[in-house]
Design a protein around this motif. Sequence first.
Motif, short mmCIF file in Angstrom:
data_model
loop_
_atom_site.label_atom_id
_atom_site.label_comp_id
_atom_site.label_asym_id
_atom_site.label_seq_id
_atom_site.Cartn_x
_atom_site.Cartn_y
_atom_site.Cartn_z
N LYS A 160 -0.16 16.52 -14.83
CA LYS A 160 -0.25 17.63 -13.89
C LYS A 160 -0.87 18.83 -14.59
O LYS A 160 -0.37 19.30 -15.62
N MET B 159 7.39 16.94 -8.94
CA MET B 159 6.49 15.87 -8.51
C MET B 159 7.28 14.70 -7.93
O MET B 159 6.85 14.06 -6.98
N GLY C 128 8.08 15.73 -4.49
CA GLY C 128 6.93 15.87 -3.60
C GLY C 128 6.45 17.29 -3.43
O GLY C 128 5.53 17.56 -2.67
N GLU D 138 5.06 19.04 -5.80
CA GLU D 138 3.80 19.11 -6.54
C GLU D 138 3.15 17.73 -6.49
O GLU D 138 3.84 16.70 -6.45
N THR D 139 1.82 17.70 -6.52
CA THR D 139 1.07 16.45 -6.50
C THR D 139 0.46 16.19 -7.87
O THR D 139 -0.13 17.10 -8.46
N ARG E 156 0.52 7.90 -10.88
CA ARG E 156 1.23 7.54 -9.64
C ARG E 156 2.73 7.54 -9.88
O ARG E 156 3.21 7.33 -11.00
N THR F 27 3.02 8.82 -4.28
CA THR F 27 2.13 9.83 -4.83
C THR F 27 1.65 10.81 -3.76
O THR F 27 1.62 12.02 -3.98
N GLY F 28 1.27 10.34 -2.58
CA GLY F 28 0.76 11.21 -1.54
C GLY F 28 1.73 11.46 -0.40
O GLY F 28 1.35 12.05 0.63
#
Length: 381
Positions: free
Chosen positions: A29, A66, A69, A71-72, A77, A86-87
Amino acid sequence: MVQPIRKTTLDPWQDPKEEPYVRIEKVTKKFGDFVAVDDVSLNIYRKEFFSLLGGSGSGKTTLLRMLAGFETPTEGRIFIDGVDMTGVPPYARPVNMMFQSYALFPHMSVEQNVAFGLKQDHVPKDETRRRVAEVLDLVQLGPFAKRRPHQLSGGQRQRVALARSLVKRPKLLLLDEPLSALDKRLRERTAFELVNIQEQVGVTFVMVTHDQEEAMTMSSRIAVMNTGWIAQVGTPAQVYEYPGSRFVAGFIGDVNLFEGIVVEEEPDHILVRSDEVACDLYISHGAVVPRGAKVAVAIRPEKMSVSKEGAAGPGTRNAVVGTVREIAYLGQFSTYLVALDTGKTVRVTMPNTNRAAEMPITWEDRVVVSWRPLAGVVLTQ
């Protein structure tokens, strides 16, 4: 804190048949040019109480966000229960998060705070009442259901926040510094309560903390983080007793580090010559370190002893002479700072089996500091 004896008998991370419940694959990140999390891979197993431990800027909170969710990942993954998250947005993940501030609604009662998430999900009223009652009993707050947050102690508010997180039955519960707002005695008691609740509900917990005692007390395993990467993963005993680097040895608890050169390397022992202590350090377990290598030997203060009896001279192993410069009396034990004749200062912690008035060692005494062959750990990093 003393680590509680955990009720589980199987260590899933040692079972080749066990699949990781949370799988983090090469996650990085970045915020602009700043790398907050650097190529982290990590497996967390079902029903674990797993801790991300590190100081400010280590990346532990970013990694937790992360997972939630918020932060992406820039790269890599994240999988939860085999599903790529991940998304996936936060509201669609089987995850709940207990924030450091607790974020309770002051105008709502305890039961209304706990029920809030269920109402948002349009859970039927009868089921909401039943689930709220169950989780309040679990955290021992049933009699306080009608109270407002300002009528509760800090520990009780912490348990309300936990109940609100658990009532939605997440697969994964994330805890961000959950005990930081509590005083020391309450923090210790609440830590044991959290461990017991986690074992009862069987939910996988991932906790972020900067407090080593907290992580040691509550965790099945710990990941020690440093500037965005994972320095070591292991059980509390493994990380404390067998640190993998100078950083981990110094970050977890107190430690004495002696720099030296390997002069003898055998399957059952290593001998390190160190000018810092003017004696040979004999470690009665082998390590894959070639003769002539520069290493550090880590020895915990409580694994050393200090005495006015005996002597240490040329050729002596694991014993060195010095002068007591400072003594810290802490009730159940005392810490001695001993200045060695080489100029190195050594920290020794010993239990107070006698009363303070009967302490045989005092300031400026000449003493011998010694330790057993099993006490040392050889570090190459």
